[in-house]
Design an enzyme around this catalytic site. Structure first.
Site, PDB file in Angstrom:
ATOM      1  N   HIS A 108       0.699  -1.209  -0.045  1.00 22.67           N
ATOM      2  CA  HIS A 108       0.140  -0.086   0.071  1.00 22.67           C
ATOM      3  C   HIS A 108       0.907   1.102  -0.090  1.00 22.67           C
ATOM      4  O   HIS A 108       1.410   1.565   1.198  1.00 22.67           O
ATOM      5  CB  HIS A 108      -0.954  -0.147   1.326  1.00 22.67           C
ATOM      6  CG  HIS A 108      -1.814   1.193   1.375  1.00 22.67           C
ATOM      7  ND1 HIS A 108      -1.957   1.864   2.491  1.00 22.67           N
ATOM      8  CD2 HIS A 108      -2.789   1.786   0.391  1.00 22.67           C
ATOM      9  CE1 HIS A 108      -2.838   2.586   2.231  1.00 22.67           C
ATOM     10  NE2 HIS A 108      -3.415   2.437   0.833  1.00 22.67           N
ATOM     11  N   GLU A 115       0.940  -0.904  -4.851  1.00 20.71           N
ATOM     12  CA  GLU A 115      -0.085   0.022  -5.094  1.00 20.71           C
ATOM     13  C   GLU A 115       0.482   1.529  -4.925  1.00 20.71           C
ATOM     14  O   GLU A 115       1.256   1.815  -4.132  1.00 20.71           O
ATOM     15  CB  GLU A 115      -1.078  -0.359  -4.041  1.00 20.71           C
ATOM     16  CG  GLU A 115      -2.322   0.530  -4.368  1.00 20.71           C
ATOM     17  CD  GLU A 115      -2.777   1.669  -3.395  1.00 20.71           C
ATOM     18  OE1 GLU A 115      -3.695   2.361  -3.583  1.00 20.71           O
ATOM     19  OE2 GLU A 115      -1.669   2.018  -2.753  1.00 20.71           O
ATOM     20  N   ASP A 171      -0.770   5.900  -5.849  1.00 21.26           N
ATOM     21  CA  ASP A 171      -2.091   6.746  -6.079  1.00 21.26           C
ATOM     22  C   ASP A 171      -1.627   7.743  -7.165  1.00 21.26           C
ATOM     23  O   ASP A 171      -0.266   8.246  -7.197  1.00 21.26           O
ATOM     24  CB  ASP A 171      -2.252   7.453  -5.183  1.00 21.26           C
ATOM     25  CG  ASP A 171      -2.808   6.295  -3.829  1.00 21.26           C
ATOM     26  OD1 ASP A 171      -3.945   5.752  -4.009  1.00 21.26           O
ATOM     27  OD2 ASP A 171      -2.045   6.136  -3.167  1.00 21.26           O
ATOM     28  N   HIS A 229      -1.136  10.966  -3.200  1.00 22.42           N
ATOM     29  CA  HIS A 229      -2.392  10.244  -2.548  1.00 22.42           C
ATOM     30  C   HIS A 229      -3.368  11.330  -2.494  1.00 22.42           C
ATOM     31  O   HIS A 229      -4.321  11.479  -3.256  1.00 22.42           O
ATOM     32  CB  HIS A 229      -2.408   9.770  -1.284  1.00 22.42           C
ATOM     33  CG  HIS A 229      -3.765   9.054  -0.936  1.00 22.42           C
ATOM     34  ND1 HIS A 229      -4.712   9.621  -0.237  1.00 22.42           N
ATOM     35  CD2 HIS A 229      -4.437   8.018  -0.797  1.00 22.42           C
ATOM     36  CE1 HIS A 229      -5.816   9.265   0.132  1.00 22.42           C
ATOM     37  NE2 HIS A 229      -5.642   8.178  -0.217  1.00 22.42           N
ATOM     38  N   GLU A 276      -3.820   3.166  -8.727  1.00 19.67           N
ATOM     39  CA  GLU A 276      -5.196   3.870  -8.300  1.00 19.67           C
ATOM     40  C   GLU A 276      -5.369   5.077  -8.853  1.00 19.67           C
ATOM     41  O   GLU A 276      -4.805   6.030  -8.606  1.00 19.67           O
ATOM     42  CB  GLU A 276      -5.302   3.849  -6.784  1.00 19.67           C
ATOM     43  CG  GLU A 276      -6.653   4.339  -6.313  1.00 19.67           C
ATOM     44  CD  GLU A 276      -7.131   4.497  -4.947  1.00 19.67           C
ATOM     45  OE1 GLU A 276      -6.515   3.936  -3.967  1.00 19.67           O
ATOM     46  OE2 GLU A 276      -8.249   5.083  -4.562  1.00 19.67           O
TER      47      GLU A 276
HETATM   48  O1  G3P Z   1      -6.155   0.233  -2.683  1.00 16.62           O
HETATM   49  C1  G3P Z   1      -6.837   0.470  -1.448  1.00 16.62           C
HETATM   50  C2  G3P Z   1      -6.434   1.772  -0.944  1.00 16.62           C
HETATM   51  O2  G3P Z   1      -5.258   2.300  -1.637  1.00 16.62           O
HETATM   52  C3  G3P Z   1      -7.484   2.497  -1.006  1.00 16.62           C
HETATM   53  O3  G3P Z   1      -7.529   3.704  -0.086  1.00 16.62           O
HETATM   54  O4  G3P Z   1      -7.069   5.930   0.453  1.00 16.62           O
HETATM   55  O5  G3P Z   1      -5.478   4.416   0.806  1.00 16.62           O
HETATM   56  O6  G3P Z   1      -6.192   5.210  -1.608  1.00 16.62           O
HETATM   57  P1  G3P Z   1      -6.426   4.700  -0.283  1.00 16.62           P
HETATM   58 CA    CA Z   2      -4.686   4.062  -2.795  1.00 15.12          CA
END
Ligand code: G3P
Ligand code: CA
Length: 235
Positions: A6, A33, A35, A48, A99
């Site tokens: 994450h 993962e 963003d 993010h 994401e």
């Molecule tokens: O992929 C799951 C997670 O990353 C979603 O929440 O807020 O961490 O982007 P967030």
């Molecule tokens: Ca995320």
């Protein structure tokens, strides 16, 4: 159980940075993962929040500045990578979960991947696009039939049911507190990969596995790799 790092190894390193991704890669995470958002000059950057306040202590909106301006503003702090920089280092080496945050990020990411990275159809299997917004995933699906898509869920774990026909989802992501037995069953029947976010206690791995969960998003991919290798290696 697939380990999805994450924002990289964000429990140990600053989130969404090359250091965090390198730590996740070294920990043998199955997927990283991250963003993405667009800058004012349409460059995809890995961050993010919509603003730099939490991560860089600056009251600045990412979408209101060019990449050069962001680089200047954040000089001396943790550099914000571009998606291109992350792909240049990790594409083809580890699965990457992009994401989509903010409008237009998905189509821009598909363009970048087509231009510089994906040369044959199987290349799309290195990438998973995810979003909490079905509408953003629909835009990706329109420009790319081969993209792997994941719809993220918050309180309502049934949202994917309404979207699956149009999106042809590869995966669904459920909030760890809103996992539902029927939703899992429906996803399984449709052949959809199921992952849960954000899980930081290794003690949760086996109960989740028993419930049919295929992957976990965690800030601690190293701990999860150690636990899975030592407890579940032959499972
Ligand atoms: O992929 C799951 C997670 O990353 C979603 O929440 O807020 O961490 O982007 P967030
Ligand atoms: Ca995320």
């Amino acid at each position: 159980m697939l380990i999805i790092a994450h924002r990289g190894s964000s429990g140990d390193m600053p989130e969404n940075t090359m250091q965090s991704f390198e730590a996740a890669y070294s920990a043998s995470a199955d997927m990283i993962e991250l963003d993405v958002r667009l800058t004012k000059d349409n460059v995809l950057v890995v961050i993010h929040d919509a603003r730099l306040l939490r991560t860089h202590k600056k009251i600045v909106a990412v979408s209101g500045k060019t990449l050069a301006e962001l680089r200047l503003i954040t000089a001396g702090t943790m550099p914000i990578p571009t998606l291109d920089e992350v792909l240049a280092r990790y594409y083809g080496r580890v699965l990457i979960n992009i994401e989509l945050k903010g409008r237009g990020a998905g189509v821009a990411a598909v363009e970048l991947l087509k231009k510089a990275y994906i040369k044959k159809v199987s290349g799309w299997d290195n990438i998973l696009f995810s979003s909490f917004h079905g509408s953003e995933l629909l835009k990706v699906r329109k420009v790319c039939t081969h993209a792997n898509l994941a719809l993220l869920h918050d309180e309502n774990p049934f949202m994917f049911v309404a979207y699956h026909k149009r999106l042809q989802l590869t995966a669904v992501g459920f909030h760890r507190l809103y996992i539902n037995r029927l939703a899992i069953e429906i996803a399984k029947k449709a052949g959809i990969f199921i992952y849960v976010y954000t899980v930081n206690r290794t003690a949760a791995i086996e109960p989740l596995q028993r419930r049919g969960i295929d992957g976990v998003v965690t800030n601690y991919p190293d701990r999860f790799r150690d636990y899975i290798d030592s407890h579940l290696a032959s499972a």
